[in-house]
Motif scaffolding. Structure first.
Motif, mmCIF file in Angstrom:
data_model
loop_
_atom_site.group_PDB
_atom_site.id
_atom_site.type_symbol
_atom_site.label_atom_id
_atom_site.label_comp_id
_atom_site.label_asym_id
_atom_site.label_seq_id
_atom_site.Cartn_x
_atom_site.Cartn_y
_atom_site.Cartn_z
ATOM 1 N N LYS A 8 0.917 -1.270 -0.073
ATOM 2 C CA LYS A 8 -0.050 0.041 0.081
ATOM 3 C C LYS A 8 1.006 1.203 -0.102
ATOM 4 O O LYS A 8 0.624 2.358 -0.597
ATOM 5 N N ARG A 43 2.396 2.282 -3.367
ATOM 6 C CA ARG A 43 1.405 2.640 -4.246
ATOM 7 C C ARG A 43 1.480 4.149 -4.104
ATOM 8 O O ARG A 43 1.268 4.996 -4.915
ATOM 9 N N HIS A 44 1.905 4.889 -2.988
ATOM 10 C CA HIS A 44 1.782 6.192 -2.694
ATOM 11 C C HIS A 44 3.302 6.655 -2.758
ATOM 12 O O HIS A 44 3.554 7.763 -2.081
#
Length: 140
Positions: free
Chosen positions: A99, A102-103
């Motif tokens: 996660k 993805r950032h």
């Protein structure tokens, strides 16, 4: 194959493919990481193991997915002797890592500690907490 395994193999194979194309010296390391992770993923999920072994899986996961990043690990207090179910810690941590990627952020440090029999973790980058959580009983 679950979502975590699919992402692991996709990223690991991409890195291996790029390494072969570029004729890099560490191609064998990519193969070794994928072989190690494959053995770990096929092991019985309900077995208990010490937290350091779960952390070894996380480090192998990071090496396969982000070979240029180095994840430091700090085990605090009784976490070293604590036992958890296989993937009880590595599952949530690896999902958090994906996660965060993805950032555009890959943490530099994983801190694991134990309080009242429960194992907690924190992912940090440049001294700031990126994510934190608790080891949970996941059936992958």
């Amino acid at each position: 194959m679950n979502d975590l395994e699919q992402k692991l193999y996709a990223k690991g194979l991409e890195n291996l493919y790029g390494s072969v194309l570029l004729r890099e010296d560490h191609t064998l390391n990519h193969i070794e990481n994928l072989v190690y992770l494959t053995r770990e993923l096929t092991a019985p999920a309900l077995s208990r193991l010490p937290v350091p072994e779960e952390v070894a899986f996380i480090k192998g996961f990071c090496a396969a997915c982000w070979p240029d990043a180095q994840l430091r690990v700090r085990l605090e207090g009784a976490a070293v002797a604590q036992q958890v179910l296989r993937r009880q810690l590595s599952g949530p941590v690896c999902r958090q890592l994906l996660k965060l990627e993805r950032h555009g952020k890959i943490p530099e440090e994983l801190v694991v500690w134990q309080e009242n029999g429960t194992v907690f973790y924190r992912l940090e980058s440049s001294g700031h907490v990126c994510a934190q959580g608790v080891a949970v009983d996941e059936q992958d």
